[in-house]
Design a protein around this motif. Structure first.
Motif, PDB file in Angstrom:
ATOM      1  N   TYR A   1      -8.057   7.296   2.990  1.00 36.37           N
ATOM      2  CA  TYR A   1      -6.807   8.227   3.163  1.00 36.37           C
ATOM      3  C   TYR A   1      -7.015   9.624   2.401  1.00 36.37           C
ATOM      4  N   ASP A   2      -7.735   9.431   1.445  1.00 35.33           N
ATOM      5  CA  ASP A   2      -8.052  10.864   0.639  1.00 35.33           C
ATOM      6  C   ASP A   2      -9.047  11.646   2.006  1.00 35.33           C
TER       7      ASP A   2
ATOM      8  N   SER B   1      -6.589  13.126   4.209  1.00 37.37           N
ATOM      9  CA  SER B   1      -5.508  14.334   3.752  1.00 37.37           C
ATOM     10  C   SER B   1      -6.155  15.495   3.258  1.00 37.37           C
TER      11      SER B   1
ATOM     12  N   LEU C   1      -9.186   2.095   0.564  1.00 38.64           N
ATOM     13  CA  LEU C   1      -8.077   2.586   1.367  1.00 38.64           C
ATOM     14  C   LEU C   1      -7.853   3.988   0.803  1.00 38.64           C
ATOM     15  N   HIS C   2      -7.674   3.999  -0.545  1.00 39.65           N
ATOM     16  CA  HIS C   2      -7.483   5.692  -1.076  1.00 39.65           C
ATOM     17  C   HIS C   2      -8.712   6.368  -0.645  1.00 39.65           C
TER      18      HIS C   2
ATOM     19  N   GLU D   1       1.607   3.513  -2.120  1.00 41.15           N
ATOM     20  CA  GLU D   1       0.992   4.824  -2.481  1.00 41.15           C
ATOM     21  C   GLU D   1       0.210   5.592  -1.466  1.00 41.15           C
ATOM     22  N   THR D   2      -0.697   4.820  -0.921  1.00 36.83           N
ATOM     23  CA  THR D   2      -1.548   5.690   0.242  1.00 36.83           C
ATOM     24  C   THR D   2      -0.716   5.799   1.483  1.00 36.83           C
TER      25      THR D   2
ATOM     26  N   ASN E   1       0.721  -1.251  -0.060  1.00 36.67           N
ATOM     27  CA  ASN E   1      -0.015  -0.106  -0.063  1.00 36.67           C
ATOM     28  C   ASN E   1       0.963   1.257   0.135  1.00 36.67           C
TER      29      ASN E   1
ATOM     30  N   LYS F   1       1.015   8.959   0.870  1.00 37.19           N
ATOM     31  CA  LYS F   1       0.198  10.041   1.202  1.00 37.19           C
ATOM     32  C   LYS F   1      -0.014  10.511   2.628  1.00 37.19           C
ATOM     33  N   VAL F   2      -0.391   9.630   3.301  1.00 33.15           N
ATOM     34  CA  VAL F   2      -0.985   9.614   4.878  1.00 33.15           C
ATOM     35  C   VAL F   2       0.101   9.852   5.713  1.00 33.15           C
TER      36      VAL F   2
ATOM     37  N   HIS G   1      -7.699  -1.623  -2.449  1.00 31.11           N
ATOM     38  CA  HIS G   1      -6.974  -0.369  -2.549  1.00 31.11           C
ATOM     39  C   HIS G   1      -7.832   0.760  -3.034  1.00 31.11           C
ATOM     40  N   HIS G   2      -8.912   0.605  -3.561  1.00 34.23           N
ATOM     41  CA  HIS G   2      -9.685   1.876  -3.803  1.00 34.23           C
ATOM     42  C   HIS G   2     -10.616   2.204  -2.511  1.00 34.23           C
TER      43      HIS G   2
END
Length: 602
Positions: free
Chosen positions: A596-597, A600, A592-593, A134-135, A132, A138-139, A589-590
């Motif tokens: 985390y979106d 953020s 999690l995105h 990418e996420t 994971n 980001k976070v 993953h989607h």
């Protein structure tokens, strides 16, 4: 007084069975047939077929009689030899927090995960971070769920230094399987503002090393505070992901009604929004924390669902986790593992005056109260408060619930019956922690009587059998197996006299928790007029060897005559549903995105 649903059921039953002409005019939307149907209705325990119209059960009975309701537009659902039972009603769980379980690194021990020691825990976290990336980038945060010191080879909690070995740059928080404590690394301690000078909060403990420095283990309110700070910027979109993921996880295991057993106003509002948008596959009844939101509960309490969501009453928590030695006992723990003083018996997270005031508030306002009480002394506090409130508010009919009751004494079961308290018990503990209770928490004699379903049934009392997810997965077949067999991980039978038969265990997952929630007129059995909430199982649980119950699988979950989960994957909306299967803990993953979106953007 007969309520609306009772009257509707009576009228519908009269229409269906008054005569052949009336029956012929009642054309079903769906007919379920072709396998054993267990109705959980003592007056008609089994049936060959069920007819459904407008999301409610039109008729139950012999196939020839049900076929009279078949029309050109009727859908026939072939069971193909599989068994159908009523949709499971969650006697106690935390469906939104279950989304955290679904969207974090899987640190559960076998058979639900692959963490057997601290080295494998570290490796699971590293792999989750890699999968994971990418996420996480980001976070800048890592959360793992489900480690259990009782199942680690080291028989202890990890330390902050051992989490630092995974990362010193990313804050890491891992949640104990009980949900009542956890471990953080040095970066997370820094973000939480916890230092050697930080005092233990009321109702919590910051564990320390020999130098007085926090060792990373946080108990109860110390842990909840740290978790809140890490998730404080979750955002609405992230909370939506949690709630949706939890509801879909519950549906996977056959639950058509979930409970959010220690909710918050913000979470209830998220659930309401999801329901209005059609994103909840099942019903959710929320019980906000009475100490945090007493006025909100009064203002939002309802016996009726709106878009699949309602506030059912109040939640109160008196003590902590028995396997984590934070439950309040009336005697010392048997052989606790860790640095505990002689005679240690756990602790309450609130005082008796707080308990009494909370119970009085609920009784005064006609609200149901469900109370987390694990240790004997905690249950003494609750039962004392209920008895005082019942004398003060003698006209109350709010069906108070004692949640867990792991270490109940037999005299307390007598009091529970006398006070008409509904026991929502946790016999699944016999599998997950039975050996631990026998060897460490209560000892071999008292361990036989944890979650005493046998004592309850000897007194002809109803009970609920729950999973408390995310403490464990909301695995309905594991609940069924544990309630019937009481087999521990090692194969021991913990308390043979506390076992119950399969029909009783099924009632504790259907009609009795439906009664617990004041929903027995709509749910919990397959009867004319009730909601078409069903679960399709791979086999008939009453016709197989009880020792194989845990091998049964949920093949489909049906809510209001609509399939919301199918085991072949055709109805799965999110990949996260595969999360518990392997040790790697890879989540959707989607989702999690989305989570985390939300963090953020806050």
């Amino acid at each position: 007084m007969m309520n609306f649903h009772s009257l509707r059921a009576l009228l519908l039953a009269g229409t269906v069975f008054a005569g052949g002409a009336a029956c012929a005019q009642e054309i079903a939307d769906t007919i379920y047939r072709g396998g054993p149907i267990l109705t959980i209705n003592d007056a008609q325990p089994t049936a060959e077929a069920v007819a459904v119209k407008d999301g409610r059960i039109l008729a139950v009975g012999a196939l020839a009689d049900i076929e009279a309701h078949k029309g050109d537009e009727t859908t026939v659902f072939e069971l193909d030899g599989r068994a159908m039972v009523p949709g499971f009603v969650d006697s106690h769980g935390h469906v939104v927090f279950g989304g955290l379980q679904a969207l974090s690194a899987n640190l559960l021990p076998p058979p639900d995960g692959g963490v057997a020691d601290i080295a494998s825990l570290q490796e699971s976290l590293r792999k989750w971070i890699e999968d994971n990336a990418e996420t996480v980038d980001k976070v800048q945060m890592v959360i793992g769920f489900g480690y259990d010191n009782a199942q680690l080879a080291e028989l202890r909690h990890p330390t902050r230094e051992e989490l630092d070995a995974v990362s010193t740059e990313l804050p890491i928080l891992i949640v104990h399987q009980s949900g009542h404590l956890g471990v953080v690394n040095s970066k997370a301690l820094e973000l939480a503002g916890v230092t050697a000078d930080t005092k233990d909060p009321s109702g919590g403990v910051i564990r320390r090393d020999e130098n007085g420095e926090p060792n990373g283990v946080l108990e109860e309110y110390a842990f909840f505070t740290a978790l809140g700070k890490m998730l404080g910027d979750l955002g609405e979109e992230g909370m939506h992901a949690f709630a949706r993921a939890g509801a879909e996880l519950w549906a996977r295991f056959g639950y058509t009604t979930a409970q959010d057993g220690r909710s918050a106003p913000s979470i209830v509002e998220v659930l309401k929004k999801l329901g209005a948008e059609g994103d909840l596959p099942i019903d959710v009844v929320a019980f906000p924390d009475v100490l945090e939101a007493p006025d909100y509960i009064v203002e939002n309490f309802s016996q009726d669902y709106t878009n699949g969501v309602r506030v059912g009453g109040c939640k109160l928590t008196i003590d902590g986790s028995p396997q984590g030695f934070t439950a309040l006992r009336d005697r010392p723990y048997y052989n606790p593992v860790g640095d505990y003083p002689p005679g240690y018996s756990g602790y309450a997270v609130i005082g008796m005056d707080v308990v009494q005031n909370a119970v009085n508030h609920c009784y005064k306002n006609g609200l149901q109260i469900i109370t987390h009480s694990n240790g004997e002394a905690a249950s003494d506090m609750l039962l004392t408060a209920i008895e005082v409130a019942q004398k003060e508010y003698s006209d109350a009919n709010n069906r108070p619930v004692l949640v867990h009751g792991q270490f109940l004494r037999e005299d307390q079961v007598d009091t529970i019956k006398r006070l008409d308290v509904f026991p929502s018990l946790f016999p699944m503990h016999t599998f997950y922690w039975g050996d631990w209770h026998r060897d460490h928490t209560v000892g071999p004699v008292a361990a036989d009587n944890i979650s005493p379903t046998g004592w309850v049934r000897q007194r002809d009392m109803m009970f609920g059998s729950h999973h408390d997810a995310p403490v464990a997965l909301p695995d309905s077949m594991r609940i069924l197996s544990a309630t019937v067999t009481r087999r521990t991980r090692s194969g021991d039978i913990l308390g043979p006299s506390q076992r119950v038969d399969v029909p009783t265990a099924l009632k504790a997952m259907t009609i009795w928790p439906a009664w617990q929630h004041f929903e027995e007129d709509d749910k919990g059995s397959i009867e004319t007029g009730k909601l078409a909430d069903f679960v399709i199982l791979s086999d008939d649980p009453t016709a197989i060897d009880p020792e194989t119950l845990s091998s049964l699988t949920v093949q489909a979950t049906i809510k209001n005559d609509r399939v919301v989960y199918e085991a072949d994957g055709s109805m799965q909306k999110t990949e996260f549903l595969n999360w518990p299967v392997g040790p790697d803990g890879e989540a959707s993953h989607h989702l999690l995105h989305a989570m985390y979106d939300g963090m953020s953007k806050k």
